[in-house]
Scaffold this active site. Structure first.
Site, PDB file in Angstrom:
ATOM      1  N   ASP A 145       0.729  -1.306   0.057  1.00 14.16           N
ATOM      2  CA  ASP A 145      -0.010  -0.032   0.100  1.00 14.16           C
ATOM      3  C   ASP A 145       0.861   1.257  -0.078  1.00 14.16           C
ATOM      4  O   ASP A 145       2.013   1.245   0.320  1.00 14.16           O
ATOM      5  CB  ASP A 145      -0.932   0.026   1.421  1.00 14.16           C
ATOM      6  CG  ASP A 145      -2.241   0.729   1.089  1.00 14.16           C
ATOM      7  OD1 ASP A 145      -2.319   1.452   0.188  1.00 14.16           O
ATOM      8  OD2 ASP A 145      -3.302   0.465   1.699  1.00 14.16           O
ATOM      9  N   ASP A 163     -10.723   1.853  -3.521  1.00 20.47           N
ATOM     10  CA  ASP A 163     -11.198   1.760  -2.174  1.00 20.47           C
ATOM     11  C   ASP A 163     -12.734   1.877  -2.041  1.00 20.47           C
ATOM     12  O   ASP A 163     -13.225   1.385  -1.107  1.00 20.47           O
ATOM     13  CB  ASP A 163     -10.541   2.834  -1.077  1.00 20.47           C
ATOM     14  CG  ASP A 163      -9.401   2.576  -0.443  1.00 20.47           C
ATOM     15  OD1 ASP A 163      -8.943   1.296  -0.571  1.00 20.47           O
ATOM     16  OD2 ASP A 163      -8.897   3.431   0.270  1.00 20.47           O
TER      17      ASP A 163
HETATM   18  C1  GLA Z   1      -5.796   1.601   2.262  1.00 17.99           C
HETATM   19  C2  GLA Z   1      -6.142   0.924   1.171  1.00 17.99           C
HETATM   20  C3  GLA Z   1      -7.221   0.093   2.136  1.00 17.99           C
HETATM   21  C4  GLA Z   1      -6.673  -0.558   3.227  1.00 17.99           C
HETATM   22  C5  GLA Z   1      -6.223   0.522   4.051  1.00 17.99           C
HETATM   23  C6  GLA Z   1      -5.378   0.145   5.549  1.00 17.99           C
HETATM   24  O1  GLA Z   1      -6.805   2.735   2.223  1.00 17.99           O
HETATM   25  O2  GLA Z   1      -6.654   1.308   0.235  1.00 17.99           O
HETATM   26  O3  GLA Z   1      -7.321  -1.006   1.096  1.00 17.99           O
HETATM   27  O4  GLA Z   1      -5.546  -1.638   3.172  1.00 17.99           O
HETATM   28  O5  GLA Z   1      -5.391   1.560   3.478  1.00 17.99           O
HETATM   29  O6  GLA Z   1      -5.108   1.221   6.368  1.00 17.99           O
END
Ligand code: GLA
Length: 717
Positions: A454, A524
């Site tokens: 990420d 997301d």
């Molecule tokens: C980001 C990612 C999510 C999740 C969060 C965790 O927003 O896109 O899928 O992994 O971080 O903090």
């Protein structure tokens, strides 16, 4: 050209080869336009299509590159020296790149040019992939002189198209609504999309198209452009006074400069260029086929991707081994193949204010260690995946205590937090070394199968503590080179670990990442209706196997919308399917439905992930109420179409869904029914949507008008 530099002749549909094309090379004297020489007044750089233009010698359009020599002059004259032609395409050393490892699907032309004053050499590289109608371009500058020069600008590709009758089609958005299609007519002057976030960004994707105004998904001329890079980019079209359209693709010249010391080289990222006169579905398919054969890690390119369950939306930071194992066990009974432990397993991270950089397990959550959980998951014959955010650092971390100077930040300035966190200086070898060691330990001890990498904030107060004052503009590019180096070391050391890239969803959904991580978290936003748009937009530039697509709980966390479980599945099938909800909380009916979805997806997984994708109804071009698409397998014996309708209208007009890409002469049954339909019938006459077709199966429930799947299977007489 007459001055020894390279001119551009033609770019488009294949035409016959001749020794010269005088008709395409215009030399017509215009008064008041600077000429090259007194005795050659009709050689006026501004009126000539250039191959890789410089600035300052009469071409006043924005150039492809610019170099400041040690005396401050910014004039360059790169004249032709020689060319080489070789089979295949070599990978670039420090950048993600296209490749033809077997040397049988491409030819590479390298043209060497030289500036006699600065003694800088320029290699322009072109690789033609005739089977996918793709050309890869990049440039390399090498300083053979004795003085350091500064590269102020070094784009990867330039094309000067002879007219401006095109639409610029871009994919724009924001967090949780990435890659929405925007189509505007080219106009005089500059139009561009770009990023200065040291990431390709949620806001503008580096992929764009130039299409004739009448071009559709099915017909017409269209060029596709992309960049194999994850940092700051610029995609620009400049329509000049004579309607010539100059297209530039490459590293954003803002926030960039590179010191080119004697005997050093600078290699630009690679631009991807493709063309077809058969519409945008064809363009997406040929570019997609190219990525799967010549960009994505061959170890994974053709491998079916596992169905995963991710605990993020199920638990957020609140979990322990017992709670996770309940999810794992339930997932196993439903046929899910991999458990992915998301954010919160390391340091003492119970919220997003702490512990980034401390890549060792939280003993509060895992008193028996992480390997204990991993072993229990593997004992279930399931794979285990883990979330990392390697590039980040929290102030509340051991890493910050030990190495405060590893954090990016301009001296004597207030530093701006993003999601309560800061960014590591990835340009420093010791940072990359630390991350490689820390991640390797976890990967080895847990026998990890997958990593979700990420990256949740963009960089502010950019400054490299180990760089000199005159090197600071190298930082954005050096940062991303460090990211690539870490990726490269990890995939080399752990070739069987599947990486999924993520940047708060689709904030780094680009070809640079795809070289290392064959798939990416698309957005997301897991709301099924929003996802129809995001996946539809994404499909123009990227094939389905690159898109992570999950079924999540309702009401949806991002939109509050309630959609049927069937709809959520029907959308997520067209990517790498996963579940992102607490399945232990599902009713037995819902569990049974999920089990059916998984059985169904496994049966057609290859088709969903790797089939040819056809867009049928475009929500960005109709009123947004109807979205449909289809996947067709290679030999056209099987296809699945999906039609989603958001709002119902009373007493509607007759609705037909017309397939694409079928074999006109083959006969198909729909949803395992008995009536046979010719391919041409399904493509031209279409399916009458309001009628119940064939046998009703749960996953293709034909009574659900709002979200329908049509499975076509070839049935000979
Ligand atoms: C980001 C990612 C999510 C999740 C969060 C965790 O927003 O896109 O899928 O992994 O971080 O903090």
């Amino acid at each position: 050209m007459e001055n020894g530099e390279l001119g551009q002749v033609y770019f488009g549909s294949k035409i016959h080869r001749k020794s010269a094309y005088d008709n395409l090379v215009i030399r017509e004297e215009h008064t008041a336009t600077p000429a090259w020489k007194m005795d050659q007044p009709d050689f006026q750089p501004e009126l000539i299509k250039q191959e890789y233009a410089s600035f300052g010698k009469g071409d006043f359009r924005y150039p492809a590159f610019q170099i400041t020599a040690d005396n401050g002059s910014r004039i360059s004259e790169f004249t032709f020296e020689k060319y080489t032609l070789t089979a295949g395409k070599k990978r670039l050393a420090a950048l993600p790149s296209s490749f033809d490892d077997t040397n049988d699907d491409a030819e590479t032309l390298t043209i060497l040019l030289k500036d006699k004053v600065t003694k800088i050499e320029l290699d322009l590289s072109y690789t033609v992939f005739p089977n996918q109608d793709v050309i890869i371009r990049s440039s390399q500058f090498t300083n053979r002189g004795t003085q350091t020069a500064v590269l102020n600008r070094a784009l990867s590709s330039q094309i000067d198209l002879p007219d401006a009758n095109y639409d610029f089609i871009q994919f724009s958005g924001s967090w949780a609504r990435e890659r929405q299609m925007v189509r505007t007519q080219l106009r005089s002057g500059i139009q561009n999309i770009s990023s200065l976030r040291t990431a390709s960004s949620h806001q503008q994707n580096p992929f764009f198209m130039l299409a004739r105004p009448q071009t559709t998904d099915d017909h017409g001329e269209v060029f596709g452009f992309n960049l194999i890079y994850s940092g700051n980019f610029l995609d620009q079209v400049e329509v000049d006074q004579y309607d010539v359209s100059r297209i530039l693709v490459g590293i954003n010249p803002a926030e960039f400069a590179w010191n080119l010391a004697p005997n050093e080289s600078f290699q630009t990222p690679e631009a991807v260029i493709s063309y077809t006169d058969q519409g945008m579905n064809q363009l997406s398919q040929q570019m997609g086929a190219f990525y799967m054969q010549h960009l994505v890690n061959p170890h994974f390119a053709k491998q079916e991707r596992p169905i995963l369950i991710n605990n993020w939306e199920a638990t957020y930071f609140d979990f322990n081994e017992d709670k996770l194992m309940k999810i794992v066990n339930a997932a196993k009974t439903l046929g899910i193949e991999m458990f992915v432990l998301d954010d919160g397993w390391f340091g003492h991270r119970n919220d997003d204010k702490t512990s980034l950089g401390d890549w060792f397990v939280d003993p509060q959550k895992f008193p028996n260690g992480l390997a204990h959980l991993a072993d229990r998951i593997h004992a279930q014959k399931m794979q285990f995946g883990l979330w990392f955010e390697p590039e980040m650092i929290s102030i509340d971390s051991e890493l910050y205590q030990n190495h405060p100077d590893w954090m990016i930040g301009a001296p004597n300035r207030q530093l701006s937090p993003g999601r309560n966190q800061f960014v590591l200086d990835m340009s420093r070898t010791e940072v990359v070394d630390y991350l490689f060691e820390a991640m390797s330990k976890i990967i080895t001890s847990t026998k990890l199968d997958y990593i979700k990498w990420d990256m949740n904030r963009n960089i502010t107060e950019m400054f490299g503590a180990s760089l000199a004052a005159n090197e600071q503009l190298e930082m954005p590019h050096r940062y991303i080179l460090g990211v690539y180096q870490l990726y490269n070391r990890l995939i080399t050391a752990f070739p069987s670990v599947l990486f999924e890239s993520c940047a708060s969803g689709g904030g780094r959904f680009d070809l640079g990442m795809m070289y290392y991580a064959p798939q990416a978290w698309t957005s997301d936003d897991t709301d099924a209706v929003e996802r129809m748009h995001v996946q539809f937009g994404t499909s123009y530039g990227y094939p389905q196997s690159m898109m992570g697509a999950h079924v999540s709980a309702v009401p949806n966390d991002q939109t509050g919308r309630i959609t049927p479980l069937k709809t959520r599945g029907d959308v997520a099938y067209f990517g790498d399917l996963g579940y992102e909800l607490d399945i232990t909380k599902l009713s037995s009916t819902e569990k049974e439905a999920v089990k059916q979805q998984i059985t169904f997806y496994k049966k057609y997984r290859r088709l969903f992930q790797f089939g040819n994708f056809y867009r049928l109804d475009n929500p960005f071009e109709n009123d947004g109420n109807v979205i449909s698409w289809a996947v067709v397998n290679k030999d056209k014996s099987c296809a699945i179409g999906a039609r989603y309708q958001l709002l119902n209208h009373p007493n509607p007009a007759y609705i037909r869904l017309r397939f694409k890409g079928l074999d006109p002469a083959k006969k198909y049954v729909i949803n395992h029914g008995t009536e046979k339909f010719y391919g041409d019938e399904l493509m031209h006459a279409g399916i009458f949507v309001t009628r119940s077709l064939g046998k009703t199966m749960d996953v293709t429930d034909s009574s659900d008008f709002n979200s329908r799947l049509f499975i076509l299977t070839q049935k000979d007489d």
